[in-house]
Design an enzyme around this catalytic site. Structure first.
Site, PDB file in Angstrom:
ATOM      1  N   CYS A 185      10.886  -6.151  -2.612  1.00  0.00           N
ATOM      2  CA  CYS A 185      10.398  -6.702  -1.366  1.00  0.00           C
ATOM      3  C   CYS A 185      11.534  -7.743  -1.047  1.00  0.00           C
ATOM      4  CB  CYS A 185       9.141  -7.559  -1.766  1.00  0.00           C
ATOM      5  SG  CYS A 185       9.173  -8.859  -2.672  1.00  0.00           S
ATOM      6  N   HIS A 240       5.829 -12.408  -3.585  1.00  0.00           N
ATOM      7  CA  HIS A 240       6.040 -11.289  -2.551  1.00  0.00           C
ATOM      8  C   HIS A 240       6.455 -11.756  -1.257  1.00  0.00           C
ATOM      9  CE1 HIS A 240       5.554  -7.288  -0.941  1.00  0.00           C
ATOM     10  NE2 HIS A 240       4.700  -7.658  -0.060  1.00  0.00           N
ATOM     11  N   HIS A 252       7.015  -5.151   5.237  1.00  0.00           N
ATOM     12  CA  HIS A 252       7.471  -5.607   3.785  1.00  0.00           C
ATOM     13  C   HIS A 252       7.667  -4.431   2.998  1.00  0.00           C
ATOM     14  CE1 HIS A 252       3.360  -5.609   2.205  1.00  0.00           C
ATOM     15  NE2 HIS A 252       3.039  -5.165   3.358  1.00  0.00           N
TER      16      HIS A 252
END
Length: 281
Positions: A185, A240, A252
């Site tokens: 990520c 994240h 993402h």
């Protein structure tokens, strides 16, 4: 009792040791003693002139109209600096410090275009008022006006970031990878900003989560980074990150989907949202 004696004494002496200052915050509490636990006598409006008597441990005993009490020093500015100059931050992120050098602590960071009030400038450091607080910034990163052309350039860069990120849709998720064909990520966000905006942001989601300028969920703009707590209990520890693309969506590298995807900022992700950060100037 001692405090009452002190106030009575100050009220009776000549004001030769007093100086005038102005209030820098809305509705400043005037208290009976130098403690936030003590009773509030009244509130003083922003910009009001007050007479300062002595200062002690971060508090000042002041006379406002016919009332004497204590206020916190950081919300006071010298009267002679009442005519402040409005200027604007001209760099992506500017450290707002407690003193005039890089050795002082950072109060907060200011994003490009932020308007501040300059009280004075000495040795390339500007003493400013921002959000009711007094601190210092490097003078070279302040301008007298906003460059509208540069604002347009920022919008164009945001569009390019989103377009470039969408071009990576479907690329595989691989932990600790940062492109060009596989990403985790934060590797994804790092890669996009590096290649489009030529900005080298930190590599991990935790570090990225404190980089740039804080943005609340209601003030998100396209190309802002969005951060989530997706591991374990919801304790706001960032794990994240993605790029906000507008319309309540973000792009993402998803470990659960195994690839770069677009998700809605709702339900699962809304419940685990921690904060947004603005990177562009």
């Amino acid at each position: 009792m001692e405090n009452n004696k002190f106030i009575s004494y100050i009220d009776e002496i000549a004001v030769t040791d007093e100086s005038s200052k102005k209030i820098t915050i809305d509705n400043l509490n005037l208290r009976k003693s130098s403690s936030t636990k003590d009773d509030i006598i009244l509130t003083i409006p922003k910009g009001a002139e007050v007479e300062i008597i002595p200062e002690n441990k971060g508090w000042s005993l002041i006379k406002y109209k016919d009332t004497i009490g204590f206020v916190y020093n950081k919300y006071l500015a010298d009267k002679k600096n009442e005519q402040t100059i409005k200027k604007y931050v001209n760099v992506a992120t500017l450290n707002f410090r407690s003193g005039p050098s890089t050795s002082y602590s950072i109060i907060s960071t200011l994003s490009k275009g932020t308007k501040v009030e300059v009280i004075s400038t000495t040795n390339n450091w500007s003493k400013i008022i921002y959000d009711g607080k007094i601190g210092y910034v490097s003078s070279e990163y302040l301008s007298k006006s906003i460059d509208l052309n540069d604002k347009t350039s920022t919008l164009e860069t945001a569009d390019k970031i989103i377009s470039y990120a969408k071009g990576l849709l479907g690329k595989k998720y691989v932990w600790a990878d940062e492109g060009p064909d596989t990403f985790d990520c934060s590797g994804f966000t790092w890669y996009v900003y590096k290649n489009v905006a030529k900005i080298s942001i930190p590599r991990t989601s935790k570090e990225q989560g404190v980089y740039g300028t804080y943005v609340s969920i209601k003030n998100l703009k396209p190309a802002d980074l969005v951060f989530f707590d997706t591991v374990g209990v919801k304790d706001n520890i960032i794990s994240h990150v993605g790029i906000y693309i507008g319309n309540n969506q973000f792009i993402h590298a998803s470990s659960s989907k195994g690839k770069v995807v677009i998700s809605n900022l709702e339900n699962y992700y809304l419940d685990r949202f921690v904060n947004g950060r603005r990177i562009l100037k």
